[in-house]
Design an enzyme around this catalytic site. Sequence first.
Site, PDB file in Angstrom:
ATOM      1  N   GLY A  62      13.493  29.789 -23.586  1.00  0.00           N
ATOM      2  CA  GLY A  62      14.209  30.036 -22.339  1.00  0.00           C
ATOM      3  C   GLY A  62      13.917  28.940 -21.330  1.00  0.00           C
ATOM      4  O   GLY A  62      14.701  28.005 -21.139  1.00  0.00           O
ATOM      5  N   GLU A 120      19.292  29.987 -14.789  1.00  0.00           N
ATOM      6  CA  GLU A 120      19.427  28.609 -14.274  1.00  0.00           C
ATOM      7  C   GLU A 120      18.073  28.055 -13.829  1.00  0.00           C
ATOM      8  O   GLU A 120      17.989  27.258 -12.900  1.00  0.00           O
ATOM      9  CB  GLU A 120      20.393  28.569 -13.080  1.00  0.00           C
ATOM     10  CG  GLU A 120      21.754  29.136 -13.374  1.00  0.00           C
ATOM     11  CD  GLU A 120      22.729  28.089 -13.825  1.00  0.00           C
ATOM     12  OE1 GLU A 120      22.285  26.945 -14.025  1.00  0.00           O
ATOM     13  OE2 GLU A 120      23.907  28.432 -13.974  1.00  0.00           O
TER      14      GLU A 120
HETATM   15  P1  TGC Z   1      11.749  16.687 -19.297  1.00  0.00           P
HETATM   16  O1  TGC Z   1      10.938  15.909 -20.265  1.00  0.00           O
HETATM   17  O2  TGC Z   1      11.255  16.823 -17.891  1.00  0.00           O
HETATM   18  O3  TGC Z   1      13.240  16.125 -19.234  1.00  0.00           O
HETATM   19  C1  TGC Z   1      13.982  15.829 -20.397  1.00  0.00           C
HETATM   20  C2  TGC Z   1      15.062  14.838 -20.036  1.00  0.00           C
HETATM   21  O4  TGC Z   1      15.970  15.468 -19.104  1.00  0.00           O
HETATM   22  C3  TGC Z   1      15.996  14.727 -17.870  1.00  0.00           C
HETATM   23  N1  TGC Z   1      16.135  15.731 -16.798  1.00  0.00           N
HETATM   24  C4  TGC Z   1      17.282  15.936 -16.166  1.00  0.00           C
HETATM   25  N2  TGC Z   1      18.479  15.331 -16.261  1.00  0.00           N
HETATM   26  C5  TGC Z   1      19.465  15.768 -15.482  1.00  0.00           C
HETATM   27  N3  TGC Z   1      19.309  16.796 -14.619  1.00  0.00           N
HETATM   28  C6  TGC Z   1      18.128  17.450 -14.496  1.00  0.00           C
HETATM   29  N4  TGC Z   1      17.994  18.479 -13.669  1.00  0.00           N
HETATM   30  C7  TGC Z   1      17.039  17.027 -15.285  1.00  0.00           C
HETATM   31  N5  TGC Z   1      15.754  17.422 -15.442  1.00  0.00           N
HETATM   32  C8  TGC Z   1      15.223  16.618 -16.373  1.00  0.00           C
HETATM   33  C9  TGC Z   1      14.690  13.996 -17.827  1.00  0.00           C
HETATM   34  O5  TGC Z   1      14.769  12.867 -17.007  1.00  0.00           O
HETATM   35  C10 TGC Z   1      14.520  13.617 -19.291  1.00  0.00           C
HETATM   36  O6  TGC Z   1      15.379  12.542 -19.583  1.00  0.00           O
HETATM   37  P2  TGC Z   1      14.957  11.436 -20.659  1.00  0.00           P
HETATM   38  O7  TGC Z   1      16.088  10.452 -20.618  1.00  0.00           O
HETATM   39  O8  TGC Z   1      13.641  10.890 -20.162  1.00  0.00           O
HETATM   40  O9  TGC Z   1      14.839  12.154 -21.968  1.00  0.00           O
HETATM   41  O10 TGC Z   1      12.029  18.120 -19.950  1.00  0.00           O
HETATM   42  P3  TGC Z   1      11.042  19.329 -20.209  1.00  0.00           P
HETATM   43  O11 TGC Z   1      11.258  19.749 -21.619  1.00  0.00           O
HETATM   44  O12 TGC Z   1       9.647  19.028 -19.756  1.00  0.00           O
HETATM   45  O13 TGC Z   1      11.685  20.482 -19.289  1.00  0.00           O
HETATM   46  C11 TGC Z   1      11.836  20.331 -17.941  1.00  0.00           C
HETATM   47  C12 TGC Z   1      12.319  21.644 -17.303  1.00  0.00           C
HETATM   48  C13 TGC Z   1      11.288  22.762 -17.485  1.00  0.00           C
HETATM   49  C14 TGC Z   1      12.462  21.375 -15.823  1.00  0.00           C
HETATM   50  C15 TGC Z   1      13.663  22.066 -17.901  1.00  0.00           C
HETATM   51  O14 TGC Z   1      13.577  22.314 -19.228  1.00  0.00           O
HETATM   52  C16 TGC Z   1      14.266  23.264 -17.193  1.00  0.00           C
HETATM   53  O15 TGC Z   1      14.952  23.082 -16.212  1.00  0.00           O
HETATM   54  N6  TGC Z   1      14.055  24.525 -17.700  1.00  0.00           N
HETATM   55  C17 TGC Z   1      14.775  25.678 -17.190  1.00  0.00           C
HETATM   56  C18 TGC Z   1      15.823  26.086 -18.198  1.00  0.00           C
HETATM   57  C19 TGC Z   1      17.079  26.556 -17.554  1.00  0.00           C
HETATM   58  O16 TGC Z   1      17.336  26.384 -16.367  1.00  0.00           O
HETATM   59  N7  TGC Z   1      17.916  27.190 -18.332  1.00  0.00           N
HETATM   60  C20 TGC Z   1      19.193  27.614 -17.858  1.00  0.00           C
HETATM   61  C21 TGC Z   1      20.079  28.090 -18.978  1.00  0.00           C
HETATM   62  S1  TGC Z   1      21.754  28.247 -18.500  1.00  0.00           S
HETATM   63  C22 TGC Z   1      21.808  29.578 -17.521  1.00  0.00           C
HETATM   64  O17 TGC Z   1      20.853  30.169 -17.168  1.00  0.00           O
HETATM   65  C23 TGC Z   1      23.144  29.953 -17.100  1.00  0.00           C
HETATM   66  S2  TGC Z   1      23.214  31.375 -16.115  1.00  0.00           S
HETATM   67  C24 TGC Z   1      24.824  31.217 -15.719  1.00  0.00           C
HETATM   68  C25 TGC Z   1      25.349  32.220 -14.822  1.00  0.00           C
HETATM   69  O18 TGC Z   1      25.693  33.329 -15.274  1.00  0.00           O
HETATM   70  O19 TGC Z   1      25.575  31.872 -13.638  1.00  0.00           O
HETATM   71  P1  FAD Z   2      10.696  32.689 -20.218  1.00  0.00           P
HETATM   72  O1  FAD Z   2      10.972  31.253 -20.333  1.00  0.00           O
HETATM   73  O2  FAD Z   2      10.085  33.395 -21.366  1.00  0.00           O
HETATM   74  O3  FAD Z   2       9.770  32.902 -18.933  1.00  0.00           O
HETATM   75  C1  FAD Z   2       9.030  34.108 -18.707  1.00  0.00           C
HETATM   76  C2  FAD Z   2       8.143  33.878 -17.474  1.00  0.00           C
HETATM   77  O4  FAD Z   2       7.224  32.810 -17.743  1.00  0.00           O
HETATM   78  C3  FAD Z   2       8.944  33.460 -16.256  1.00  0.00           C
HETATM   79  O5  FAD Z   2       8.396  34.062 -15.103  1.00  0.00           O
HETATM   80  C4  FAD Z   2       8.724  31.953 -16.185  1.00  0.00           C
HETATM   81  O6  FAD Z   2       8.822  31.455 -14.856  1.00  0.00           O
HETATM   82  C5  FAD Z   2       7.322  31.829 -16.725  1.00  0.00           C
HETATM   83  N1  FAD Z   2       7.051  30.498 -17.290  1.00  0.00           N
HETATM   84  C6  FAD Z   2       7.650  29.901 -18.357  1.00  0.00           C
HETATM   85  N2  FAD Z   2       7.167  28.675 -18.533  1.00  0.00           N
HETATM   86  C7  FAD Z   2       6.257  28.463 -17.565  1.00  0.00           C
HETATM   87  C8  FAD Z   2       5.430  27.369 -17.190  1.00  0.00           C
HETATM   88  N3  FAD Z   2       5.434  26.199 -17.869  1.00  0.00           N
HETATM   89  N4  FAD Z   2       4.603  27.509 -16.130  1.00  0.00           N
HETATM   90  C9  FAD Z   2       4.601  28.670 -15.417  1.00  0.00           C
HETATM   91  N5  FAD Z   2       5.356  29.743 -15.715  1.00  0.00           N
HETATM   92  C10 FAD Z   2       6.181  29.629 -16.768  1.00  0.00           C
HETATM   93  N6  FAD Z   2      21.254  31.033 -20.542  1.00  0.00           N
HETATM   94  C11 FAD Z   2      22.243  30.235 -21.053  1.00  0.00           C
HETATM   95  O7  FAD Z   2      21.976  29.287 -21.780  1.00  0.00           O
HETATM   96  N7  FAD Z   2      23.541  30.484 -20.745  1.00  0.00           N
HETATM   97  C12 FAD Z   2      23.932  31.526 -19.953  1.00  0.00           C
HETATM   98  O8  FAD Z   2      25.122  31.704 -19.673  1.00  0.00           O
HETATM   99  C13 FAD Z   2      22.918  32.394 -19.448  1.00  0.00           C
HETATM  100  N8  FAD Z   2      23.251  33.486 -18.705  1.00  0.00           N
HETATM  101  C14 FAD Z   2      22.286  34.378 -18.346  1.00  0.00           C
HETATM  102  C15 FAD Z   2      22.640  35.582 -17.737  1.00  0.00           C
HETATM  103  C16 FAD Z   2      21.669  36.514 -17.406  1.00  0.00           C
HETATM  104  C17 FAD Z   2      22.075  37.830 -16.804  1.00  0.00           C
HETATM  105  C18 FAD Z   2      20.303  36.223 -17.622  1.00  0.00           C
HETATM  106  C19 FAD Z   2      19.229  37.197 -17.219  1.00  0.00           C
HETATM  107  C20 FAD Z   2      19.947  35.038 -18.217  1.00  0.00           C
HETATM  108  C21 FAD Z   2      20.925  34.111 -18.599  1.00  0.00           C
HETATM  109  N9  FAD Z   2      20.576  32.928 -19.281  1.00  0.00           N
HETATM  110  C22 FAD Z   2      21.568  32.098 -19.769  1.00  0.00           C
HETATM  111  C23 FAD Z   2      19.193  32.691 -19.675  1.00  0.00           C
HETATM  112  C24 FAD Z   2      18.287  32.215 -18.544  1.00  0.00           C
HETATM  113  O9  FAD Z   2      18.546  30.883 -18.218  1.00  0.00           O
HETATM  114  C25 FAD Z   2      16.850  32.439 -18.977  1.00  0.00           C
HETATM  115  O10 FAD Z   2      16.615  33.832 -18.936  1.00  0.00           O
HETATM  116  C26 FAD Z   2      15.861  31.691 -18.106  1.00  0.00           C
HETATM  117  O11 FAD Z   2      15.986  30.297 -18.255  1.00  0.00           O
HETATM  118  C27 FAD Z   2      14.402  32.101 -18.388  1.00  0.00           C
HETATM  119  O12 FAD Z   2      14.152  32.112 -19.755  1.00  0.00           O
HETATM  120  P2  FAD Z   2      13.445  33.399 -20.413  1.00  0.00           P
HETATM  121  O13 FAD Z   2      14.188  34.607 -19.979  1.00  0.00           O
HETATM  122  O14 FAD Z   2      13.318  33.143 -21.863  1.00  0.00           O
HETATM  123  O15 FAD Z   2      12.017  33.490 -19.743  1.00  0.00           O
END
Ligand code: TGC
Ligand code: FAD
Length: 392
Positions: free
Chosen positions: A144, A371
């Site tokens: 995640g 996100e």
């Molecule tokens: P890290 O080694 O830091 O970075 C890997 C490569 O990515 C580049 N980068 C970015 N590029 C563009 N925009 C950003 N915000 C970027 N952040 C990092 C970075 O420069 C690097 O590039 P390169 O060329 O050197 O390879 O990666 P890491 O594996 O240590 O992870 C960093 C971290 C934790 C910040 C990242 O993985 C993260 O943001 N995790 C959160 C995951 C997340 O937000 N998931 C969202 C899923 S989608 C969703 O939730 C949709 S909900 C939709 C809805 O219903 O509204």
């Molecule tokens: P985890 O990553 O397991 O995290 C659990 C807890 O551990 C969190 O509190 C987190 O902050 C903490 N944690 C994790 N790593 C660290 C660290 N290094 N240091 C300190 N704390 C840490 N994803 C998609 O790809 N597409 C979508 O359209 C999408 N829609 C979503 C819709 C809903 C309603 C929800 C709930 C989620 C959706 N997501 C989607 C997924 C969402 O992006 C993830 O739930 C989110 O990124 C967190 O991942 P996880 O739930 O696996 O939590």
Amino acid sequence: MRTDLYQGHDYYLMDEWLTEEHKLIRDTARAWIKKEVSPIIEEAFEQGKFPKHLIKGLAEIGGFGPYIPEQYGGAGLDQISYGLLMQELERCDSGLRSTSSVQSSLVMYPIWKYGTEEQRMKYLPKLAAGEFVGCFGLTEPDHGSNPGGMITNFKDMGDHYLLNGAKMWISNAPFADIAVVWAKDETGRIHGLVVERGMEGFTTPTMTGKWSLRASDTGELIFDNVKVPKENLLPGRSGLGAPLSCLDSARYGIAWGAIGAALDCYDVALRYAKERQQFGRPIAAFQLQQKKLAEMITEITKAQLLTYRLGQLRNDGRATSAQISMAKRNNVDMAIHIAREARQILGGMGIINEYPIMRHMMNLESVITYEGTHDIHLLITGMDITGENAFS
Ligand code: TGC
Ligand code: FAD
């Protein structure tokens, strides 16, 4: 059913910074929501279903690809317009904003930025018109916050790719026509692929049991030896930075959207406090209630200023990912806090679905997690200011 009496709140006269076009977009969205969505949103939330008949209207107000160029069917608007739209949509419901922001920033954006001209012409006009709905598959059951560890993968089979793996928590998955899926190639490099409904081995089971974001459909994406045509790979960018750059755009939209949810809670609580009498006076006359309301509008105003400035920076192409993280984290946290305070102002009525507050509060529990979680965004800020990576 409660009549939607919402009116915007603009304590620092920020409307003076908006153009006539900005105001038109915002007001058109607001009018559509009051007429078409507010009357049915509580029922949709209770039923746990996204009201799909809204897709056409969402497209008409510019909710799909507001900043995508007009030549691809988008509205060609600036980032402030995009933000204002997200604010209005989430003022109504976070799930409504989710549908719009997933389609715009997580499906249309990568196809526009990283797709070929053929891919753009094939998908973007249909997505903009709401004829196609898309979803974004990054998160996996075991990955995640750390999407870079994903195991979904594809193999080059000569004339096609063979895709295997699973994604979880995917907004709009159960009814999406296409999915932008992030998967590793045989060398472990991440790429985006457009997977279409109907491809053999591709299924999208619905996830049930959510107490949050109930007016949005969430599901899994399962890939069991799915043959993906080679022309469905997005060739413009690979690596984790590709999906993360899409998240920048969606997180920016959420920063605005969360202000909308907070504004709705504040609006309802303010009106209620002025009307509700206890001890022979409106409860708005009591200092403790005024403290709550005064702090709400202060926090909303600070978030509005932060986010407007971020929009200016995005318009100039100068906003950093870390700046976006700060706004997403601050504004969602602010909105949850305001929802909790607003619920208290309404006393017992705060838990009833005649008012939107509990719905916002429950929705925001998803928004603070997806996100990038609250803590992940803090660590992004921490890394930006110290230069030290605390993720791993
Ligand atoms: P890290 O080694 O830091 O970075 C890997 C490569 O990515 C580049 N980068 C970015 N590029 C563009 N925009 C950003 N915000 C970027 N952040 C990092 C970075 O420069 C690097 O590039 P390169 O060329 O050197 O390879 O990666 P890491 O594996 O240590 O992870 C960093 C971290 C934790 C910040 C990242 O993985 C993260 O943001 N995790 C959160 C995951 C997340 O937000 N998931 C969202 C899923 S989608 C969703 O939730 C949709 S909900 C939709 C809805 O219903 O509204
Ligand atoms: P985890 O990553 O397991 O995290 C659990 C807890 O551990 C969190 O509190 C987190 O902050 C903490 N944690 C994790 N790593 C660290 C660290 N290094 N240091 C300190 N704390 C840490 N994803 C998609 O790809 N597409 C979508 O359209 C999408 N829609 C979503 C819709 C809903 C309603 C929800 C709930 C989620 C959706 N997501 C989607 C997924 C969402 O992006 C993830 O739930 C989110 O990124 C967190 O991942 P996880 O739930 O696996 O939590």
